[in-house]
Enzyme design. Sequence first.
Site, PDB file in Angstrom:
ATOM      1  N   ASP A 182       0.861  -1.178   0.000  1.00  0.00           N
ATOM      2  CA  ASP A 182       0.000   0.000   0.000  1.00  0.00           C
ATOM      3  C   ASP A 182       0.902   1.234   0.000  1.00  0.00           C
ATOM      4  OD1 ASP A 182      -1.705  -2.148   0.642  1.00  0.00           O
ATOM      5  OD2 ASP A 182      -3.021  -0.863   1.837  1.00  0.00           O
TER       6      ASP A 182
ATOM      7  N   LYS B 176      -6.958   3.260  -3.348  1.00  0.00           N
ATOM      8  CA  LYS B 176      -7.339   3.264  -1.938  1.00  0.00           C
ATOM      9  C   LYS B 176      -7.589   4.699  -1.487  1.00  0.00           C
ATOM     10  CE  LYS B 176      -5.295   1.983   2.573  1.00  0.00           C
ATOM     11  NZ  LYS B 176      -4.139   1.330   3.216  1.00  0.00           N
TER      12      LYS B 176
ATOM     13  N   LYS C  48     -10.317   0.253  -2.396  1.00  0.00           N
ATOM     14  CA  LYS C  48     -10.221   0.006  -0.958  1.00  0.00           C
ATOM     15  C   LYS C  48     -10.494   1.296  -0.182  1.00  0.00           C
ATOM     16  CE  LYS C  48      -6.936  -1.316   2.704  1.00  0.00           C
ATOM     17  NZ  LYS C  48      -5.573  -1.805   3.015  1.00  0.00           N
TER      18      LYS C  48
END
Length: 324
Positions: A161, A224, A260
């Site tokens: 991430d 995300k 996400k």
Amino acid sequence: MTATTSSSAATATPSPLADATRDEASLRRFLHGLPGVDQVGVEQRAAGLGTRSIKKAAKLWAIDTAISMVDLTTLEGADTQGKVRALAAKAKRPDPERPDTPQVAAVCVYPDMVETAVEALRGTGIHVASVATGFPAGRTSREIKLADTKIAVDAGAAEIDMVIDRGAFLEGRYLEVFEEIQAIKSACGSAHLKVILETGELATYDNVRRASWLALLAGGDFIKTSTGKVSPAATLPVTHVMLQAVRDWFVQTGELRGVKPAGGIRTTKDAIKYLVAVHEVAGEQWLNPDLFRFGASSLLNDLLLQRRTQADGHYSGPDYVTVD
């Protein structure tokens, strides 16, 4: 994460969009040529979908689906190996008294805790994710960001991430952000890349749409919302915009990419609102952990309590689940 684009395929911009990334001017022209987001429209639709009611059988399915989409996360300066092992145990058996409870999708930790998480989760099928690239601010050199990524991947992380350089993005240095995402994607090897936009710092829905497309063009497997360290974090309207981006990407390229939302999603009621949005905005095929995740820690506890309530017909207090 078999439903998303393969790591090798995601590093190259699909041919229909290749001209958009030829140079800074082309990228700017493409991003600023995207349709503007109707703020009132997206907020009204998000609010409307959020009122959908779900009956008992469907609600139990939604709860189990949400559990299976959780990236169980600990990202604190006080993290210890013991805490990570305990989190891994909860990931494997979220409700030890209910063995039919699904496992979560992943455990997300800092790079120095990846090895501990990998060992604790070996053989379970649960992914180990790691934040990298100077999380959460990203205020460091590209060399350090790449080294940070390499440390996590070498330790066994299956997912990375990363945070984008929001300063560069807001100044319009789109090619710089694009090339950095590409470089991190290359450093990931076979690991999947989730690109954190930190939407709370992007100010407008138009910027969220542009950042989403920039990340997709650069090869991100997921987009995300947030690090969870900035407020606001995930919101339903922002997630709608990002779901629209991956849906439109699929229409243009045939490639499936994920979304996400992370930060601030704490209750089963909230999670179900997001699942409704996934179904209605992107489509049913996104209702799986390969294409949608919740970045969360406290959310799992409420999901487990509500699961017991649905199964038993009465409320179970918080003493029945472990506290993170």
